[in-house]
Design a protein around this motif. Sequence first.
Motif, PDB file in Angstrom:
ATOM      1  N   ILE A 179       0.922  -1.214   0.111  1.00 38.97           N
ATOM      2  CA  ILE A 179       0.081   0.147   0.083  1.00 38.97           C
ATOM      3  C   ILE A 179       0.892   1.198   0.033  1.00 38.97           C
ATOM      4  N   PRO A 180       0.633   2.390  -0.763  1.00 37.43           N
ATOM      5  CA  PRO A 180       1.442   3.460  -0.772  1.00 37.43           C
ATOM      6  C   PRO A 180       1.212   4.052   0.543  1.00 37.43           C
ATOM      7  N   LEU A 181       2.207   4.559   1.055  1.00 41.90           N
ATOM      8  CA  LEU A 181       2.271   5.211   2.392  1.00 41.90           C
ATOM      9  C   LEU A 181       1.269   6.202   2.627  1.00 41.90           C
ATOM     10  N   THR A 182       1.188   7.149   1.574  1.00 37.38           N
ATOM     11  CA  THR A 182       0.395   8.305   1.520  1.00 37.38           C
ATOM     12  C   THR A 182      -1.234   8.174   1.595  1.00 37.38           C
ATOM     13  N   VAL A 183      -1.267   6.519   1.333  1.00 38.02           N
ATOM     14  CA  VAL A 183      -2.988   6.259   1.698  1.00 38.02           C
ATOM     15  C   VAL A 183      -3.214   6.533   3.156  1.00 38.02           C
ATOM     16  N   LEU A 184      -2.180   6.299   3.940  1.00 36.91           N
ATOM     17  CA  LEU A 184      -2.574   6.294   5.471  1.00 36.91           C
ATOM     18  C   LEU A 184      -2.752   7.967   5.900  1.00 36.91           C
ATOM     19  N   ARG A 185      -1.985   8.734   5.050  1.00 31.78           N
ATOM     20  CA  ARG A 185      -2.423  10.285   5.095  1.00 31.78           C
ATOM     21  C   ARG A 185      -3.877  10.699   4.709  1.00 31.78           C
ATOM     22  N   ASP A 186      -3.682  10.469   3.162  1.00 33.06           N
ATOM     23  CA  ASP A 186      -4.843  11.014   2.465  1.00 33.06           C
ATOM     24  C   ASP A 186      -6.273  10.311   2.776  1.00 33.06           C
ATOM     25  N   ALA A 187      -6.193   9.102   3.082  1.00 32.56           N
ATOM     26  CA  ALA A 187      -7.568   8.481   3.332  1.00 32.56           C
ATOM     27  C   ALA A 187      -7.830   8.174   4.792  1.00 32.56           C
ATOM     28  N   PHE A 188      -6.825   8.003   5.662  1.00 33.39           N
ATOM     29  CA  PHE A 188      -6.959   7.579   7.291  1.00 33.39           C
ATOM     30  C   PHE A 188      -6.694   8.903   7.701  1.00 33.39           C
ATOM     31  N   GLY A 189      -6.157   9.821   7.328  1.00 31.84           N
ATOM     32  CA  GLY A 189      -6.052  11.349   8.195  1.00 31.84           C
ATOM     33  C   GLY A 189      -4.730  11.207   8.955  1.00 31.84           C
ATOM     34  N   LEU A 190      -3.978  10.291   8.865  1.00 34.10           N
ATOM     35  CA  LEU A 190      -2.581  10.187   9.656  1.00 34.10           C
ATOM     36  C   LEU A 190      -1.472  10.897   8.957  1.00 34.10           C
ATOM     37  N   PRO A 191      -0.933  12.091   9.901  1.00 39.32           N
ATOM     38  CA  PRO A 191       0.145  12.858   9.392  1.00 39.32           C
ATOM     39  C   PRO A 191       1.274  11.972   9.285  1.00 39.32           C
ATOM     40  N   ILE A 192       2.217  12.462   8.183  1.00 40.21           N
ATOM     41  CA  ILE A 192       3.295  11.957   7.878  1.00 40.21           C
ATOM     42  C   ILE A 192       4.581  12.846   8.271  1.00 40.21           C
ATOM     43  N   ASN A 193       5.442  12.531   9.110  1.00 42.82           N
ATOM     44  CA  ASN A 193       6.427  13.230   9.425  1.00 42.82           C
ATOM     45  C   ASN A 193       7.831  12.674   8.890  1.00 42.82           C
ATOM     46  N   TYR A 194       8.755  13.440   8.409  1.00 39.89           N
ATOM     47  CA  TYR A 194      10.036  13.304   8.234  1.00 39.89           C
ATOM     48  C   TYR A 194      11.236  13.880   8.675  1.00 39.89           C
ATOM     49  N   ASN A 195      11.936  12.761   9.089  1.00 37.17           N
ATOM     50  CA  ASN A 195      13.251  13.386   9.759  1.00 37.17           C
ATOM     51  C   ASN A 195      14.454  13.373   8.989  1.00 37.17           C
ATOM     52  N   SER A 196      15.044  14.396   8.520  1.00 40.74           N
ATOM     53  CA  SER A 196      15.990  14.428   7.489  1.00 40.74           C
ATOM     54  C   SER A 196      17.266  14.051   7.986  1.00 40.74           C
ATOM     55  N   THR A 197      17.636  14.033   9.316  1.00 40.30           N
ATOM     56  CA  THR A 197      18.694  13.826   9.884  1.00 40.30           C
ATOM     57  C   THR A 197      18.885  12.148   9.722  1.00 40.30           C
ATOM     58  N   THR A 198      18.061  11.415  10.286  1.00 39.60           N
ATOM     59  CA  THR A 198      18.066  10.098  10.107  1.00 39.60           C
ATOM     60  C   THR A 198      17.292   9.450   8.626  1.00 39.60           C
ATOM     61  N   LYS A 199      16.900  10.151   7.929  1.00 38.62           N
ATOM     62  CA  LYS A 199      16.124   9.641   6.537  1.00 38.62           C
ATOM     63  C   LYS A 199      15.026   8.772   7.039  1.00 38.62           C
TER      64      LYS A 199
END
Length: 368
Positions: free
Chosen positions: A70-90
Motif C-alpha cells: 500500500i502506498p504510504l500516503t494512503v495512510l495520510r490521504d484516506a486515514f488522516g494520519l500525518p506523515i513526518n520526516y526526519n531529514s537527519t535519520t532519513k
Amino acid sequence: MNKTMKWTSAILATGVLLGGSGLIGGNSVQAATTGAKTVKQAVQQPSVVLKYKGQTLTQHAKIVDGNTMIPLTVLRDAFGLPINYNSTTKTYSVGSDSMKLNMEVSDYGVGTDLNGYYIYSMTGNHESKMINNRLYVPFKLLSDYLGVQGVYNPTQKSLDLSKRVMNDIKITSEALDKSNKNASIKVQYPKISGLAEEVQTKINATFKKQAEQFVSNSEEQASRRDGTVGNKYDFSQTYVVSFNREGVLSIVTDQYEYTGGAHGGTMREGHTFSLKDGKQIELKDLLKAEPNYKQKLDKMLKESTKELAFPDAPGGLTEKPNFFVSESGIVIFYQQYEIAPYAAGIPTYTFNFSSILPKGTDPFTSFK
C-alpha cells in the motif's frame, strides 16, 4: 536482534520526498538519488484498486512477491494520519504512541519499526519497500499492527480498506535509561489508561515490574564488565501491541542483551490480558471450547517444526508454551536455541482459531 539492527543512510543525501513535485505534501513518496548507488526498485508490478469506505482512491496498491503493498500516503490521504520526516535519520513516521510506524530509508532497504520495535521477524512479511521511487507498506503490517482491515474483491481486483474497531484504551510508552560507563541500558514498556483504575493498575504493574527487573539484572551484569577490554555491553527492551480488540490485549516484549562475543541474544515474552479484570489469559482460556486443544496444537507444532528443530528437540507443545494473540490467531513461539540453532532466530508459528476450535466458535466471548 531488534535494537541492534542498523540502516546506513548516508548514500541518500536528500532522503525520501513526499509528492509528485518532490516536496512534502504531494500524493506520493519519491526517493531522491545522488548519482551513487540507489535503492533497488521493483518495476511493472500488478496493481490493485484501493477503496476506503467504498470510495475509490486515486492511488493503487501493488503485488510484490505475493504481498499487497500500500502506498504510504494512503495512510495520510484516506486515514488522516500525518506523515513526518526526519531529514537527519532519513526516517518517515506515521501514527503515534504504540502505533507509531517508522521507516528509515537507506541504500540497503527500508528499516521498519513500530515505536522502536523491529517487526521483520514476527508473524510474516512486514518489510516496507521502495517501488518505482515510491514508499509502500505491506497491507499485512497495517492489518496486524495499525488497526486497518480490508476486503478483497477478486472480480474487480480491488481492496476496500477500513478501520478496525479497537478496544477503547490508550497505550503509551514509559522509558528507563540506566546507561553507565560499562553498558547502554535502555528500556521501553507500555502503560495502559482508559480502564477501571484497579484493572489498569494490575496490568501496568506487570509491565513495570518486568522492566525494572530487566534493568536490575542488566546493571548487575554490567558491573562485572572489565572496562579496559572490548565494547560496552548493550541491553534494551522494546514492545509491540499484537492484538487490541474484543476485550483482549496482547503485547509482546523483547529483551536484548550483548555482553561480548559474536552476537547478542533476545528473550521474548507474550502477555495477554482480559480488560474486564486485568487477569493474564492462558491458552486454556482461549481454547476451552476444544477439549483436545493440547493434542491438536502439539501435532500441528511437531509438523511445523520437523524440518527446523534439533534432532532431539520435541518441537511440540511445551508444558508452559510461549504465546501471544495476533490478528491471524494464536502465535506459538520458542526462545532462541530452545529447539533450533541461533540462525533460526525465534521460531514462530501462527494457527488460526478456526483450525483448532469447533466451527463458529468465538474464542473471545467470555472477555467482551
